[in-house]
Write a protein that holds these residues in place. Structure first.
Motif, short mmCIF file in Angstrom:
data_model
loop_
_atom_site.label_atom_id
_atom_site.label_comp_id
_atom_site.label_asym_id
_atom_site.label_seq_id
_atom_site.Cartn_x
_atom_site.Cartn_y
_atom_site.Cartn_z
N ALA A 172 10.30 29.33 6.71
CA ALA A 172 8.87 29.65 6.66
C ALA A 172 8.02 28.38 6.65
O ALA A 172 6.99 28.29 7.33
CB ALA A 172 8.57 30.49 5.42
N ARG A 173 8.48 27.38 5.91
CA ARG A 173 7.74 26.12 5.83
C ARG A 173 7.73 25.40 7.18
O ARG A 173 6.69 24.89 7.61
CB ARG A 173 8.38 25.24 4.76
CG ARG A 173 7.68 23.90 4.55
CD ARG A 173 8.40 23.08 3.50
NE ARG A 173 7.80 21.75 3.41
CZ ARG A 173 8.08 20.75 4.24
NH1 ARG A 173 8.96 20.94 5.22
NH2 ARG A 173 7.50 19.58 4.09
N GLU A 174 8.89 25.36 7.85
CA GLU A 174 8.97 24.68 9.14
C GLU A 174 8.11 25.39 10.19
O GLU A 174 7.47 24.74 11.02
CB GLU A 174 10.42 24.61 9.61
CG GLU A 174 11.23 23.55 8.88
CD GLU A 174 12.67 23.50 9.36
OE1 GLU A 174 12.95 23.94 10.49
OE2 GLU A 174 13.52 23.03 8.58
N ILE A 175 8.09 26.71 10.16
CA ILE A 175 7.27 27.45 11.12
C ILE A 175 5.79 27.16 10.89
O ILE A 175 5.03 26.96 11.85
CB ILE A 175 7.57 28.96 11.04
CG1 ILE A 175 8.97 29.24 11.59
CG2 ILE A 175 6.53 29.77 11.80
CD1 ILE A 175 9.44 30.67 11.41
N ARG A 176 5.37 27.13 9.62
CA ARG A 176 3.96 26.81 9.34
C ARG A 176 3.60 25.42 9.84
O ARG A 176 2.55 25.23 10.46
CB ARG A 176 3.69 26.91 7.83
CG ARG A 176 3.62 28.31 7.26
CD ARG A 176 2.99 28.33 5.89
NE ARG A 176 3.70 27.48 4.95
CZ ARG A 176 4.71 27.90 4.19
NH1 ARG A 176 5.12 29.16 4.27
NH2 ARG A 176 5.30 27.08 3.33
N LEU A 177 4.50 24.45 9.58
CA LEU A 177 4.23 23.08 10.00
C LEU A 177 4.27 22.96 11.51
O LEU A 177 3.42 22.28 12.12
CB LEU A 177 5.24 22.13 9.35
CG LEU A 177 4.97 20.63 9.50
CD1 LEU A 177 3.63 20.26 8.86
CD2 LEU A 177 6.10 19.82 8.86
N ARG A 178 5.24 23.63 12.14
CA ARG A 178 5.32 23.62 13.60
C ARG A 178 4.06 24.22 14.23
O ARG A 178 3.50 23.66 15.18
CB ARG A 178 6.53 24.44 14.04
CG ARG A 178 6.72 24.54 15.55
CD ARG A 178 7.63 25.70 15.90
NE ARG A 178 6.97 26.99 15.72
CZ ARG A 178 7.60 28.15 15.72
NH1 ARG A 178 8.92 28.20 15.84
NH2 ARG A 178 6.93 29.28 15.57
N ASN A 179 3.60 25.34 13.69
CA ASN A 179 2.41 25.98 14.25
C ASN A 179 1.16 25.12 14.07
O ASN A 179 0.29 25.07 14.95
CB ASN A 179 2.21 27.36 13.63
CG ASN A 179 3.28 28.35 14.07
OD1 ASN A 179 4.00 28.10 15.02
ND2 ASN A 179 3.38 29.47 13.37
N TYR A 180 1.08 24.44 12.93
CA TYR A 180 -0.03 23.52 12.70
C TYR A 180 -0.01 22.39 13.73
O TYR A 180 -1.04 22.03 14.33
CB TYR A 180 0.06 22.95 11.28
CG TYR A 180 -0.89 21.81 10.99
CD1 TYR A 180 -2.25 22.04 10.84
CD2 TYR A 180 -0.41 20.50 10.85
CE1 TYR A 180 -3.13 20.99 10.57
CE2 TYR A 180 -1.28 19.46 10.58
CZ TYR A 180 -2.63 19.70 10.44
OH TYR A 180 -3.49 18.66 10.18
N PHE A 181 1.17 21.83 13.97
CA PHE A 181 1.36 20.74 14.94
C PHE A 181 0.99 21.24 16.34
O PHE A 181 0.21 20.61 17.07
CB PHE A 181 2.83 20.31 14.89
CG PHE A 181 3.12 18.94 15.47
CD1 PHE A 181 2.21 18.27 16.28
CD2 PHE A 181 4.34 18.32 15.19
CE1 PHE A 181 2.51 17.01 16.82
CE2 PHE A 181 4.64 17.06 15.71
CZ PHE A 181 3.73 16.42 16.53
N MET A 182 1.52 22.40 16.73
CA MET A 182 1.25 22.93 18.06
C MET A 182 -0.23 23.25 18.25
O MET A 182 -0.80 22.99 19.32
CB MET A 182 2.11 24.19 18.30
CG MET A 182 3.58 23.89 18.48
SD MET A 182 4.63 25.39 18.53
CE MET A 182 3.97 26.22 19.95
N ASP A 183 -0.84 23.80 17.23
CA ASP A 183 -2.27 24.14 17.33
C ASP A 183 -3.11 22.90 17.56
O ASP A 183 -4.02 22.89 18.40
CB ASP A 183 -2.71 24.86 16.06
CG ASP A 183 -4.17 25.30 16.13
OD1 ASP A 183 -4.51 26.08 17.02
OD2 ASP A 183 -4.97 24.84 15.28
N ARG A 184 -2.82 21.82 16.85
CA ARG A 184 -3.57 20.57 17.04
C ARG A 184 -3.32 19.99 18.43
O ARG A 184 -4.24 19.48 19.07
CB ARG A 184 -3.19 19.56 15.96
CG ARG A 184 -3.72 19.91 14.57
CD ARG A 184 -3.80 18.69 13.68
NE ARG A 184 -4.76 17.71 14.19
CZ ARG A 184 -4.99 16.53 13.62
NH1 ARG A 184 -4.31 16.18 12.53
NH2 ARG A 184 -5.86 15.68 14.13
#
Length: 384
Positions: free
Chosen positions: A263-275
């Protein structure tokens, strides 16, 4: 150089302290060869037996279905070549996908030299194989289907359950290279119709040089390495006891902490991808938008060369990898990027970030700043 930021967990991972601690006794005072009859040998046998039980539990298998190997490549080679040989009297046709790891592709190419026919299924622009095309590819001569669980470059998770269901209905052995998936996403070989599955310890914070092959009970698989009677006579050679112990501990921890870490990696990945998508021009994310491995970001930047960009990122202490490989000074687009039909002007600028348990939002922010700076440099140089 600034503090290192490691965004290449699909390549390898660090060995956890708990894993090193579990391995240490079998490198020192408990160093016995498990083929011997005295106490040191019994300690080694007991440790390997326990490790087999732990690994089996982690993937919902039986201990006797786990065979230890030197890693994912050996496991892939063993599964593909041995099944092909075992069932050749029934047919010499293999089905795989165009985006497999080279351990699979080169094993299939080797078998083609021996007279086997191999069908390489195309994938769509998200990297998914088509169930309709798979069914159409099956012939009376088909004796193996091998399709990876999660792609090592673009992160796309394949419809393994559906592939396995088709294979089992047609009574065809199904192998999946799950090197990138084991320890990252929940896997049950009981609920999913998988006959053979490859895994490698160093992808989930275990040691390098050790892996396993799961073989479903009832699947006939001959010996791959001949010699002694190790691994029930299927894989000769003195067992890597410290590595096996370390792999089991690493997988136990990965499964125990999977829900939180995933869950943590997905949140961080999505934040990275969104930026990346909001703040950069000429970018495209490759792979499936949500049916992908938790920490995977594969991105193509238009108008730049991946090798040059990675060099500049490295100077800023950021470790990532290319979606393309460098050969004799030229950027060669990877077979995966070609297969999903990324336009040439983007394909040569493809890089992969793969996040892990220790990465932070601050590291993502620092990487975004580095990308902005270095993309400006590269695009200005290109414009001169």
């Amino acid at each position: 150089m600034s503090k290192q930021i490691y965004f290449d967990h699909a390549a390898t991972t660090s060995v956890l302290p708990e894993v090193r601690e579990a391995m240490q006794p079998y490198l020192t005072e408990k160093y016995g060869n498990m083929s011997t009859a005295y106490e040191l040998g019994e300690e080694a046998r007991s440790a390997v037996s326990h490790a087999r039980e732990v690994i089996a539990h982690c993937i919902d298998a039986r201990p006797e279905e786990i065979f230890f190997t030197s890693g994912g490549s050996e496991s892939d080679n063993w599964a593909i070549k041995s099944i092909a040989g075992e069932y050749k009297s029934e047919g010499k046709h293999i089905i795989t996908s165009a985006i497999e790891h080279h351990a699979v592709l080169n094993s299939c190419a080797y078998l083609e030299q021996l007279g086997y026919e191999v069908t390489y299924l195309e994938v769509d622009e998200k990297g998914l194989v088509s169930m309709e095309e798979l069914e159409q590819a099956i012939t009376p001569e088909t004796t193996l289907i091998t399709v990876m669980y999660g792609n090592n470059e673009i992160g796309t998770i394949e419809p393994v359950h559906e592939i396995g269901r088709i294979a089992r209905y047609r009574k065809i052995p199904f192998h999946t290279d799950a090197v990138q998936a084991v320890g990252q996403i929940p896997i049950s070989v009981r609920r999913e119709p998988i006959d053979l599955m490859s895994a490698s310890a160093h992808k989930f914070h275990g040691p390098k040089g050790v892996g396993f092959l799961y073989v479903h009970e009832g699947v006939k698989i001959p010996s791959f390495i001949h010699g002694g009677a190790q691994e029930k006579g299927k894989r000769a050679g003195t067992e890597n006891v410290p590595g096996i112990v370390g792999m089991a501990e690493a997988l136990r921890i990965a499964v125990l902490q999977m829900k939180r870490n995933r869950a943590r990696e997905i949140r961080l990945r999505n934040y990275f991808m969104d930026r990346l998508l909001r703040e950069f021009e000429q970018v495209r994310i490759n792979g499936h938008p949500y049916q992908r491995l938790p920490g995977n970001i594969n991105i193509s930047f238009g108008g730049v060369d991946a090798t040059s960009l990675l060099t500049l990122l490295q100077e800023d202490g950021i470790c990532a990898s290319a979606g393309s490989a460098c050969s004799t000074g030229q950027t060669r687009i990877s077979h995966v990027i070609e297969a999903i039909r990324v336009p040439d002007e983007y394909a040569v600028g493809t890089i992969r970030f793969t996040l892990g348990r220790e990465n932070t939002r601050q590291e993502v922010d620092q990487t975004i700043r580095s990308l902005k700076k270095n993309l400006t440099i590269l695009r200005e140089d290109e414009a001169i």
